[in-house]
Design a protein around this motif. Sequence first.
Motif, PDB file in Angstrom:
ATOM      1  N   SER A  53      11.980   7.286   9.277  1.00 35.78           N
ATOM      2  CA  SER A  53      12.631   6.077   9.769  1.00 35.78           C
ATOM      3  C   SER A  53      12.251   5.775  11.206  1.00 35.78           C
ATOM      4  O   SER A  53      11.941   4.629  11.566  1.00 35.78           O
TER       5      SER A  53
ATOM      6  N   LEU B  47       7.722   4.686   1.269  1.00 38.41           N
ATOM      7  CA  LEU B  47       7.514   5.685   2.324  1.00 38.41           C
ATOM      8  C   LEU B  47       8.406   6.904   2.134  1.00 38.41           C
ATOM      9  O   LEU B  47       7.945   8.050   2.240  1.00 38.41           O
TER      10      LEU B  47
ATOM     11  N   PHE C 164      -0.107   5.135   9.227  1.00 38.31           N
ATOM     12  CA  PHE C 164       1.258   5.675   9.137  1.00 38.31           C
ATOM     13  C   PHE C 164       1.220   7.142   8.738  1.00 38.31           C
ATOM     14  O   PHE C 164       1.888   7.985   9.352  1.00 38.31           O
TER      15      PHE C 164
ATOM     16  N   LYS D 294       5.739   0.005   2.407  1.00 41.51           N
ATOM     17  CA  LYS D 294       6.944   0.473   3.105  1.00 41.51           C
ATOM     18  C   LYS D 294       8.048   0.885   2.130  1.00 41.51           C
ATOM     19  O   LYS D 294       8.825   1.802   2.410  1.00 41.51           O
ATOM     20  N   SER D 295       8.116   0.240   0.979  1.00 42.50           N
ATOM     21  CA  SER D 295       9.190   0.535   0.022  1.00 42.50           C
ATOM     22  C   SER D 295       9.041   1.910  -0.618  1.00 42.50           C
ATOM     23  O   SER D 295       9.977   2.395  -1.258  1.00 42.50           O
TER      24      SER D 295
ATOM     25  N   ILE E  33       1.978  -5.071   2.863  1.00 48.82           N
ATOM     26  CA  ILE E  33       2.469  -3.922   3.629  1.00 48.82           C
ATOM     27  C   ILE E  33       3.916  -3.590   3.255  1.00 48.82           C
ATOM     28  O   ILE E  33       4.309  -2.418   3.234  1.00 48.82           O
ATOM     29  N   ASP E  34       4.705  -4.594   2.927  1.00 50.40           N
ATOM     30  CA  ASP E  34       6.094  -4.340   2.514  1.00 50.40           C
ATOM     31  C   ASP E  34       6.153  -3.493   1.246  1.00 50.40           C
ATOM     32  O   ASP E  34       7.075  -2.692   1.064  1.00 50.40           O
TER      33      ASP E  34
ATOM     34  N   GLN F 147       8.725   4.605  11.419  1.00 54.24           N
ATOM     35  CA  GLN F 147       8.609   3.224  10.935  1.00 54.24           C
ATOM     36  C   GLN F 147       8.978   2.225  12.020  1.00 54.24           C
ATOM     37  O   GLN F 147       8.381   1.153  12.112  1.00 54.24           O
TER      38      GLN F 147
ATOM     39  N   TYR G  82      -2.881   0.103   7.491  1.00 51.88           N
ATOM     40  CA  TYR G  82      -1.487   0.425   7.839  1.00 51.88           C
ATOM     41  C   TYR G  82      -1.064   1.737   7.184  1.00 51.88           C
ATOM     42  O   TYR G  82      -0.446   2.594   7.822  1.00 51.88           O
ATOM     43  N   THR G  83      -1.405   1.901   5.905  1.00 51.26           N
ATOM     44  CA  THR G  83      -1.013   3.105   5.160  1.00 51.26           C
ATOM     45  C   THR G  83      -1.603   4.349   5.784  1.00 51.26           C
ATOM     46  O   THR G  83      -0.896   5.341   6.032  1.00 51.26           O
TER      47      THR G  83
END
Length: 330
Positions: free
Chosen positions: A324, A298, A243, A295-296, A291-292, A327, A239-240
């Motif tokens: 944003s 990013l 992104f 996300k915190s 994953i959260d 995401q 995921y990282t």
Amino acid sequence: MKNKENSFDLELAEKLSEKINNVRNEISKVIIGQTDIVDNLLVSLLSRGHCLLIGVPGLAKTLLIKTLAEVMDLKFSRIQFTPDLMPGDITGTEIIEEDLSTKKRNFRFIKGPLFANIVLADEINRTPPKTQSALLEAMQEHKVTAAGTTYTLEEPFFVLATQNPIEQEGTYPLPEAQLDRFMFSLWLDYPPINEEIEIIKQTTSDYLPELKRVIASEEIIEFQNLIKRVPVADNVIEYTVKFVNATRPGEGKPEFINKWVNWGAGPRASQYLIMAAKTKSVVDGRFTPNIDDVKSFLYPTLRHRIVPNFSAEAEGISTLDIISKLQNNL
């Protein structure tokens, strides 16, 4: 043997979580609010990263870092960057000493303010590129070279550089390649009115908090080594990387990325996101990130690594808007 090592790591992780909570409590005796900034600074320190702190004057940036250094029992150094500051002023310089008995003269190196555990580089954009480069070299290599001799900086080594966003005249903005050396770009906002009232009450009285030294430098190094050993699931890494890769314009990328972005983030962004997620999970009492957690981080990790183009600026689109929107699309 492996079970003993795992058991030790679990005990150390619990100790880290407890120590960080104690650090937060001690800092809150001096700094009112700014909890997200404090948490991100601690994550960066434990991840062996550096921070760029952007905010208008008077938001206690210097006080925050001095307090952090005191609570962690670390050597603190502040460098006020000015247009006439030379590399030797921060790395150190050689002086000639004469031996009174033999009358011989020898060179002796006098260490500069970079030889500290926490270095506050105040208004880094106020000094020319040559001095900026000397600082950034030390950040990357954890070494200083002077007169052909290389000196290793004492660990832990953490640089926090500040910039004033409202002053542009007489400044030397950091180029993108140098901005990429910073793990996080943190923006300090004005405090809410209720917090500002508490700040004024506290700073205009005779209140003198007594700070306890919570963590020694040896423990920080031990915790930093622990973070490197935290396991990460493949789906979190995938995921990282996906992104970060999606921030780069090119074939098959989202239409708005090709429309608004000149340059995206490089692999260093993925590395820092994973390290930050690892640190957060351990501090929160979990032994692997999800994953959260990624996300915190990013916004602070990517906001200074994505370069919007003229079209984005013309439409009033910021890097935060791009992050944003991305995401929401992934």
